[in-house]
Design an enzyme around this catalytic site. Structure first.
Site, PDB file in Angstrom:
ATOM      1  CE  LYS A  47      -3.426  -1.036  -0.619  1.00 45.68           C
ATOM      2  NZ  LYS A  47      -3.736  -1.661  -1.950  1.00 45.68           N
ATOM      3  CB  ALA A  48       4.388   1.940  -0.222  1.00 48.84           C
ATOM      4  N   GLY A  49       2.002   2.641  -2.699  1.00 53.63           N
ATOM      5  CA  GLY A  49       1.941   3.291  -4.011  1.00 53.63           C
ATOM      6  C   GLY A  49       2.653   2.467  -5.072  1.00 53.63           C
ATOM      7  CB  THR A  51      -0.806   0.176  -8.426  1.00 54.31           C
ATOM      8  OG1 THR A  51      -1.015  -0.855  -7.463  1.00 54.31           O
ATOM      9  CG2 THR A  51      -1.477  -0.184  -9.728  1.00 54.31           C
ATOM     10  CD1 TRP A  52       1.208   7.055  -9.430  1.00 50.29           C
ATOM     11  CD2 TRP A  52       1.373   7.566  -7.252  1.00 50.29           C
ATOM     12  NE1 TRP A  52       1.207   8.420  -9.317  1.00 50.29           N
ATOM     13  CE2 TRP A  52       1.309   8.753  -7.992  1.00 50.29           C
ATOM     14  CE3 TRP A  52       1.485   7.638  -5.849  1.00 50.29           C
ATOM     15  CZ2 TRP A  52       1.359  10.019  -7.376  1.00 50.29           C
ATOM     16  CZ3 TRP A  52       1.525   8.876  -5.243  1.00 50.29           C
ATOM     17  CH2 TRP A  52       1.467  10.056  -5.990  1.00 50.29           C
ATOM     18  CB  THR A 107       9.241  -8.042  -4.601  1.00 50.93           C
ATOM     19  OG1 THR A 107       9.181  -8.970  -3.510  1.00 50.93           O
ATOM     20  CG2 THR A 107      10.316  -7.008  -4.291  1.00 50.93           C
ATOM     21  CG  HIS A 108       4.219  -6.162  -1.418  1.00 56.08           C
ATOM     22  ND1 HIS A 108       4.394  -4.864  -1.831  1.00 56.08           N
ATOM     23  CD2 HIS A 108       2.925  -6.479  -1.724  1.00 56.08           C
ATOM     24  CE1 HIS A 108       3.267  -4.416  -2.374  1.00 56.08           C
ATOM     25  NE2 HIS A 108       2.378  -5.374  -2.330  1.00 56.08           N
ATOM     26  CB  SER A 138      -3.670   2.372   2.399  1.00 57.86           C
ATOM     27  OG  SER A 138      -3.829   1.910   1.094  1.00 57.86           O
ATOM     28  CG  PHE A 255      -6.932  -1.648  -6.393  1.00 53.38           C
ATOM     29  CD1 PHE A 255      -6.207  -2.361  -5.447  1.00 53.38           C
ATOM     30  CD2 PHE A 255      -6.255  -1.133  -7.489  1.00 53.38           C
ATOM     31  CE1 PHE A 255      -4.834  -2.559  -5.585  1.00 53.38           C
ATOM     32  CE2 PHE A 255      -4.889  -1.322  -7.642  1.00 53.38           C
ATOM     33  CZ  PHE A 255      -4.179  -2.033  -6.690  1.00 53.38           C
ATOM     34  CG  MET A 256      -7.401   2.976  -8.437  1.00 55.27           C
ATOM     35  SD  MET A 256      -5.649   3.354  -8.331  1.00 55.27           S
ATOM     36  CE  MET A 256      -5.640   5.087  -8.693  1.00 55.27           C
TER      37      MET A 256
HETATM   38  P1  A3P Z   1      -5.241   4.624  -0.423  1.00 53.54           P
HETATM   39  O1  A3P Z   1      -5.805   3.331   0.044  1.00 53.54           O
HETATM   40  O2  A3P Z   1      -4.752   5.481   0.710  1.00 53.54           O
HETATM   41  O3  A3P Z   1      -6.147   5.378  -1.325  1.00 53.54           O
HETATM   42  P2  A3P Z   1      -0.390  -0.154  -3.670  1.00 53.54           P
HETATM   43  O4  A3P Z   1      -0.448   0.062  -5.131  1.00 53.54           O
HETATM   44  O5  A3P Z   1       0.968  -0.293  -3.109  1.00 53.54           O
HETATM   45  O6  A3P Z   1      -1.351  -1.229  -3.265  1.00 53.54           O
HETATM   46  O7  A3P Z   1      -0.905   1.193  -2.985  1.00 53.54           O
HETATM   47  C1  A3P Z   1      -2.248   1.561  -3.011  1.00 53.54           C
HETATM   48  C2  A3P Z   1      -2.395   2.969  -2.480  1.00 53.54           C
HETATM   49  O8  A3P Z   1      -1.842   3.893  -3.435  1.00 53.54           O
HETATM   50  C3  A3P Z   1      -3.873   3.336  -2.327  1.00 53.54           C
HETATM   51  O9  A3P Z   1      -3.925   4.295  -1.276  1.00 53.54           O
HETATM   52  C4  A3P Z   1      -4.143   3.960  -3.686  1.00 53.54           C
HETATM   53  O10 A3P Z   1      -5.296   4.765  -3.735  1.00 53.54           O
HETATM   54  C5  A3P Z   1      -2.868   4.783  -3.864  1.00 53.54           C
HETATM   55  N1  A3P Z   1      -2.624   5.187  -5.260  1.00 53.54           N
HETATM   56  C6  A3P Z   1      -2.678   4.433  -6.373  1.00 53.54           C
HETATM   57  N2  A3P Z   1      -2.448   5.193  -7.469  1.00 53.54           N
HETATM   58  C7  A3P Z   1      -2.256   6.447  -7.029  1.00 53.54           C
HETATM   59  C8  A3P Z   1      -1.999   7.699  -7.682  1.00 53.54           C
HETATM   60  N3  A3P Z   1      -1.909   7.794  -8.994  1.00 53.54           N
HETATM   61  N4  A3P Z   1      -1.848   8.802  -6.914  1.00 53.54           N
HETATM   62  C9  A3P Z   1      -1.950   8.718  -5.570  1.00 53.54           C
HETATM   63  N5  A3P Z   1      -2.204   7.576  -4.895  1.00 53.54           N
HETATM   64  C10 A3P Z   1      -2.357   6.447  -5.608  1.00 53.54           C
END
Ligand code: A3P
Length: 308
Positions: A47-49, A51-52, A107-108, A138, A255-256
């Site tokens: 959950k650190a971002g 996917t971002w 990886t986590h 998150s 998820f988002m």
């Molecule tokens: P929240 O649950 O606080 O909204 P991961 O990809 O490691 O699972 O992380 C998911 C977290 O990153 C979620 O946080 C998600 O909404 C957030 N996230 C995903 N894409 C993002 C983006 N483009 N900008 C900001 N946060 C993003």
């Protein structure tokens, strides 16, 4: 009637780290995974971002070409090393073995559990860290909607489990410190979720430099736009909507979800915040690693730095 393949897996200890059962069962193979010198690893605590960063990296690798980045869901484009991709039962490692180079891999795993071949071959790694309070909130909502993870239970218990380092992939504290302590001994780019949120262009430029891709300002602007929370939330190849609702139940939580810095304030009580801070000070004593738990608009920040 088709039987559900995915269920709430229990956690099993692997080298002192609680991991979902299928990961533990497959551990020997994961440990022996053969990296290649041009592999890029994206490592995070959940959950650190992740996917971002996956979206940012994939767009950089495709010179900002949106169509190419939309060729498949994020977990197909960038396999999750220790887990089968969320829709197929084929282990990610098998997919990776037949994937052409250069590969990007997610990886986590904490630093010490990453297959040794990555470090021996000096592979590049992008680590994304996010402040503990937003991470645990998150993770809580994710565990509610993700049927592979153990039941999260009530929030107060979940927060306690995070502080006691009992959640999947183990201790957040050790995870962020582990990579921080190793970052200068390996090719690790250590990034912060809050920094990307604060100034995405500045941070994406850092990723481009690390990947040795000079794509120019126009492409950078395009990547900044395509990786905003809103645009990614509407992109089916990035927003998790392709994952079966048997696994991701978005009627419970998307998820988002929020994509904010400071959302923890909506969920921590004052007492929880105080207890968390006191415990945090003890666990993080002696490190130079520091996080922002909120960010200020540029004008306010400038004033704060200048003083009254
Ligand atoms: P929240 O649950 O606080 O909204 P991961 O990809 O490691 O699972 O992380 C998911 C977290 O990153 C979620 O946080 C998600 O909404 C957030 N996230 C995903 N894409 C993002 C983006 N483009 N900008 C900001 N946060 C993003």
């Amino acid at each position: 009637m088709t039987e559900k393949i995915y269920k709430r897996f229990p956690l099993r200890m692997v080298c002192g780290i609680p991991l979902m059962e299928p990961i533990a069962q497959n551990w020997k193979k994961i440990e022996e995974f053969q990296a290649r010198p041009d592999d890029l690893l994206i490592a995070t605590y959940p959950k650190a971002g992740t996917t971002w960063m996956q979206e940012i990296v994939d767009l950089i690798n495709n010179e900002g070409d949106l169509e190419k980045a939309r060729r498949a869901p994020f977990y197909v484009r960038i396999p999750f090393l220790e887990l089968s991709s969320s829709i197929s039962s084929i282990p990610a490692m098998e997919i990776l073995e037949t994937s052409p180079s250069p590969r990007t891999i997610k990886t986590h795993l904490p630093f010490q559990l990453v297959p040794k071949s990555f470090w021996k071959l000096n592979c590049k790694t992008i680590y994304v860290a996010r402040n503990a309070k937003d991470s645990v909130v998150s993770f809580y909502f994710f565990d509610k909607m993700n049927s592979m993870q153990p039941e999260p239970g009530p929030w107060h218990e979940y927060l306690q489990n995070f502080m006691e380092e009992k959640l999947s992939w183990g201790s957040w504290y050790d995870h962020v410190r582990g990579y921080w302590d190793e970052k200068d001994k390996h090719r690790i780019l250590y990034m912060f979720y809050e920094d990307i949120k604060e100034d995405p262009a500045r941070e994406i430029r850092k990723v481009m430099q690390f990947l040795e891709k000079d794509l120019g300002e126009e492409v950078l602007k395009k990547i900044v736009h395509s990786t905003t929370f809103q645009v990614m939330k509407e992109n089916p190849m990035a927003n998790g909507s392709t994952v079966s609702s048997d696994i991701f139940d978005e009627s419970i939580s998307p998820f988002m979800r929020k994509g904010e810095v400071g959302n923890w304030k909506q969920h921590f009580t004052v007492a929880q915040n105080e207890a968390f801070d006191a415990d945090y000070q003890r666990k993080m004593a002696g490190t130079t690693l520091a996080f922002q738990t909120q960010i200020y608009p540029a004008v306010t920040k400038e004033r704060a730095e200048k003083g009254p």
